[in-house]
Scaffold this active site. Structure first.
Site, PDB file in Angstrom:
ATOM      1  N   CYS A  53     -12.798   2.304  -2.382  1.00 34.97           N
ATOM      2  CA  CYS A  53     -12.714   3.777  -2.298  1.00 34.97           C
ATOM      3  C   CYS A  53     -13.362   4.463  -3.494  1.00 34.97           C
ATOM      4  O   CYS A  53     -13.709   5.636  -3.413  1.00 34.97           O
ATOM      5  CB  CYS A  53     -11.262   4.209  -2.169  1.00 34.97           C
ATOM      6  SG  CYS A  53     -10.494   3.583  -0.676  1.00 34.97           S
ATOM      7  N   HIS A  70     -11.342  11.909  -3.707  1.00 30.43           N
ATOM      8  CA  HIS A  70     -11.201  10.905  -2.646  1.00 30.43           C
ATOM      9  C   HIS A  70     -10.049  11.340  -1.747  1.00 30.43           C
ATOM     10  O   HIS A  70      -8.995  11.750  -2.229  1.00 30.43           O
ATOM     11  CB  HIS A  70     -10.911   9.541  -3.272  1.00 30.43           C
ATOM     12  CG  HIS A  70     -10.557   8.500  -2.252  1.00 30.43           C
ATOM     13  ND1 HIS A  70     -11.318   8.301  -1.123  1.00 30.43           N
ATOM     14  CD2 HIS A  70      -9.518   7.624  -2.172  1.00 30.43           C
ATOM     15  CE1 HIS A  70     -10.764   7.328  -0.404  1.00 30.43           C
ATOM     16  NE2 HIS A  70      -9.675   6.912  -1.013  1.00 30.43           N
ATOM     17  N   ASN A  78      -8.847   8.679   5.683  1.00 29.16           N
ATOM     18  CA  ASN A  78      -9.415   8.031   4.489  1.00 29.16           C
ATOM     19  C   ASN A  78     -10.654   7.242   4.917  1.00 29.16           C
ATOM     20  O   ASN A  78     -10.541   6.237   5.616  1.00 29.16           O
ATOM     21  CB  ASN A  78      -8.343   7.118   3.880  1.00 29.16           C
ATOM     22  CG  ASN A  78      -8.809   6.420   2.613  1.00 29.16           C
ATOM     23  OD1 ASN A  78     -10.004   6.408   2.305  1.00 29.16           O
ATOM     24  ND2 ASN A  78      -7.875   5.833   1.900  1.00 29.16           N
TER      25      ASN A  78
HETATM   26  O1  UT7 Z   1      -7.824   4.790  -0.524  1.00 28.53           O
HETATM   27  C1  UT7 Z   1      -7.258   3.874  -1.380  1.00 28.53           C
HETATM   28  C2  UT7 Z   1      -6.035   4.369  -1.957  1.00 28.53           C
HETATM   29  N1  UT7 Z   1      -4.992   4.352  -0.967  1.00 28.53           N
HETATM   30  C3  UT7 Z   1      -4.024   5.204  -1.105  1.00 28.53           C
HETATM   31  O2  UT7 Z   1      -4.115   6.036  -1.987  1.00 28.53           O
HETATM   32  C4  UT7 Z   1      -2.812   5.102  -0.222  1.00 28.53           C
HETATM   33  C5  UT7 Z   1      -1.607   5.412  -1.048  1.00 28.53           C
HETATM   34  N2  UT7 Z   1      -0.344   5.353  -0.320  1.00 28.53           N
HETATM   35  C6  UT7 Z   1       0.026   6.275   0.581  1.00 28.53           C
HETATM   36  O3  UT7 Z   1      -0.720   7.170   0.906  1.00 28.53           O
HETATM   37  C7  UT7 Z   1       1.442   6.198   1.125  1.00 28.53           C
HETATM   38  O4  UT7 Z   1       2.196   5.294   0.375  1.00 28.53           O
HETATM   39  C8  UT7 Z   1       1.496   5.813   2.618  1.00 28.53           C
HETATM   40  C9  UT7 Z   1       0.979   6.965   3.474  1.00 28.53           C
HETATM   41  C10 UT7 Z   1       0.689   4.560   2.860  1.00 28.53           C
HETATM   42  C11 UT7 Z   1       2.943   5.552   3.052  1.00 28.53           C
HETATM   43  O5  UT7 Z   1       3.756   6.669   2.766  1.00 28.53           O
HETATM   44  P1  UT7 Z   1       5.178   6.455   2.060  1.00 28.53           P
HETATM   45  O6  UT7 Z   1       5.801   7.772   1.967  1.00 28.53           O
HETATM   46  O7  UT7 Z   1       4.894   5.702   0.778  1.00 28.53           O
HETATM   47  O8  UT7 Z   1       5.947   5.588   3.134  1.00 28.53           O
HETATM   48  P2  UT7 Z   1       6.579   4.141   2.989  1.00 28.53           P
HETATM   49  O9  UT7 Z   1       5.529   3.105   2.909  1.00 28.53           O
HETATM   50  O10 UT7 Z   1       7.602   4.211   1.900  1.00 28.53           O
HETATM   51  O11 UT7 Z   1       7.321   3.995   4.374  1.00 28.53           O
HETATM   52  C12 UT7 Z   1       8.403   4.872   4.745  1.00 28.53           C
HETATM   53  C13 UT7 Z   1       8.890   4.488   6.128  1.00 28.53           C
HETATM   54  C14 UT7 Z   1       9.124   3.000   6.320  1.00 28.53           C
HETATM   55  O12 UT7 Z   1      10.288   2.846   7.136  1.00 28.53           O
HETATM   56  P3  UT7 Z   1      11.691   2.439   6.462  1.00 28.53           P
HETATM   57  O13 UT7 Z   1      11.447   1.129   5.768  1.00 28.53           O
HETATM   58  O14 UT7 Z   1      11.994   3.561   5.500  1.00 28.53           O
HETATM   59  O15 UT7 Z   1      12.601   2.375   7.635  1.00 28.53           O
HETATM   60  C15 UT7 Z   1       7.918   2.561   7.107  1.00 28.53           C
HETATM   61  O16 UT7 Z   1       8.185   1.437   7.923  1.00 28.53           O
HETATM   62  O17 UT7 Z   1       7.913   4.881   7.115  1.00 28.53           O
HETATM   63  C16 UT7 Z   1       7.651   3.761   7.975  1.00 28.53           C
HETATM   64  N3  UT7 Z   1       6.263   3.830   8.415  1.00 28.53           N
HETATM   65  C17 UT7 Z   1       5.859   4.490   9.522  1.00 28.53           C
HETATM   66  N4  UT7 Z   1       6.533   5.170  10.457  1.00 28.53           N
HETATM   67  C18 UT7 Z   1       5.820   5.730  11.447  1.00 28.53           C
HETATM   68  C19 UT7 Z   1       5.171   3.313   7.815  1.00 28.53           C
HETATM   69  N5  UT7 Z   1       4.058   3.601   8.517  1.00 28.53           N
HETATM   70  C20 UT7 Z   1       4.463   4.328   9.575  1.00 28.53           C
HETATM   71  C21 UT7 Z   1       3.778   4.932  10.653  1.00 28.53           C
HETATM   72  N6  UT7 Z   1       4.499   5.609  11.557  1.00 28.53           N
HETATM   73  N7  UT7 Z   1       2.445   4.861  10.789  1.00 28.53           N
END
Ligand code: UT7
Length: 319
Positions: free
Chosen positions: A114, A246, A276
């Protein structure tokens, strides 16, 4: 007078097919509400079989050349940032070179995921200022849809395909790239990577990410590197007209702007439309904001990105 790399034109290209969150939710256990609330993404573009990283890159490059009023034959350097090349080799930059009808120039790819566009920009800038080239096309182009695990809802909803390009020309004056800062910390390889490759599994592999940890590092690293690049130019956040970041997550954009005391209306946001697109996201956002009239000649721009490696970087540009 100082020799600088001046941005003469920008261009971008997207695949024909756009895919909404609702369409994805029909195939994957997710919802429009979750994706919008956690990421700000509403839509992404997905390449079909006729569209590749090289074809998208060449389309974006042609538009950037048109905008610059520069003929392809006058380009002597192509630097293309991608983590999804058409083939392991030759470099996708050489495919783009052939598509543009350029018989002889320097052409190579840069891999910093990225952050790839910032790395490519910095390398091209050094080559222009040292006299190794006079006119460059710097491209970020990706087809991440090909390396997504479409059964992994924690990653497949986040990415899209596309390309962005800028044409740089070495000129004496005040406008152009003022400073670039690059970083990498390979201790974090395992937080964002592809689980394949020619020298390991012999397969292409799929993207794997520990999103929450990447998020935490992103906000800190991006605010730090933006501070560094501004300090190197003797400017402050108050001098910045536009941040061209980004586009990974709207919450990262908000948090980074807040940390630097930059008002959110100065941040170019396209993550809602494109998701992204890795190395393509910064030049795509740049082109969108030039074409819709927000970015104007004379504006001070800061570009920033963070990605797998980890790698991160920033650039300050007097447009
Ligand atoms: O480009 C390179 C750099 N990349 C980035 O900068 C990405 C950085 N990270 C992020 O943008 C975020 O961490 C994410 C968007 C990937 C995830 O958001 P989050 O608020 O950190 O969510 P999480 O991973 O803590 O997940 C929260 C919940 C989980 O469920 P439980 O364990 O709380 O029951 C996940 O299983 O959301 C669930 N979950 C989803 N639910 C519905 C994860 N993906 C999904 C989904 N739909 N697509």
């Amino acid at each position: 007078m100082t020799l600088r790399s001046v941005v003469k034109g920008t261009g971008s290209a997207l695949p024909k097919r756009s895919v909404s969150n609702a369409e994805l939710a029909a195939q994957v256990d997710t919802s429009d509400e979750w994706i919008v609330e956690r990421t700000g993404i509403r839509n992404r573009y997905i390449a079909d079989d006729s569209e590749t990283t090289a074809t998208l890159a060449a389309d974006a490059a042609r538009k950037a050349l048109d905008a610059a009023g520069i003929a392809a034959a006058d380009i002597d350097l192509i630097v293309l940032a991608t983590a999804t090349p058409d083939q392991t080799f030759p470099a996708t930059a050489t495919k783009v070179q052939a598509m543009l009808g350029i018989d002889d120039c320097i052409a190579f790819d840069v891999a910093a995921v990225c952050t790839g566009f910032l790395y490519a920009l910095s390398v091209a800038d050094s080559m222009l200022r040292s006299g190794n080239a006079k006119r460059a096309i710097v491209i970020g182009a990706e087809t991440f849809s090909r390396i997504l695990d479409w059964e992994d809802r924690t990653t497949c909803v986040l990415f899209g395909d596309g390309a962005g390009a800028i044409v740089l020309q070495a000129e004496e004056g005040e406008a152009g790239i003022l400073s670039t800062k690059l970083h990498a910390d390979g201790r974090h390889n395992g937080l964002l990577y592809v689980d394949g490759g020619p020298s390991t599994t012999g397969t292409v592999g799929k993207l794997r990410m520990k999103g929450r940890e990447v998020f935490r590092h992103a906000v800190v690293n991006l605010a730090d590197v933006l501070g560094e690049v501004l300090a190197a130019t003797g400017l402050t956040a108050a001098d910045v007209d536009w941040v061209v970041p980004h586009q990974a997550n709207a919450r990262i954009l908000d948090a980074t702007a807040r940390k630097l005391g930059l008002p959110p209306e100065k941040v170019i946001v396209t993550v809602d439309r494109h998701a992204n697109t890795s190395a393509a996201s910064v030049p795509l956002a740049f082109d969108v904001a030039v074409r819709d009239g927000r970015i104007k000649r004379g504006d001070l721009l800061v570009l920033e990105a963070m990605g797998g490696g980890f790698t991160w970087g920033a650039a300050a540009i007097r447009y």
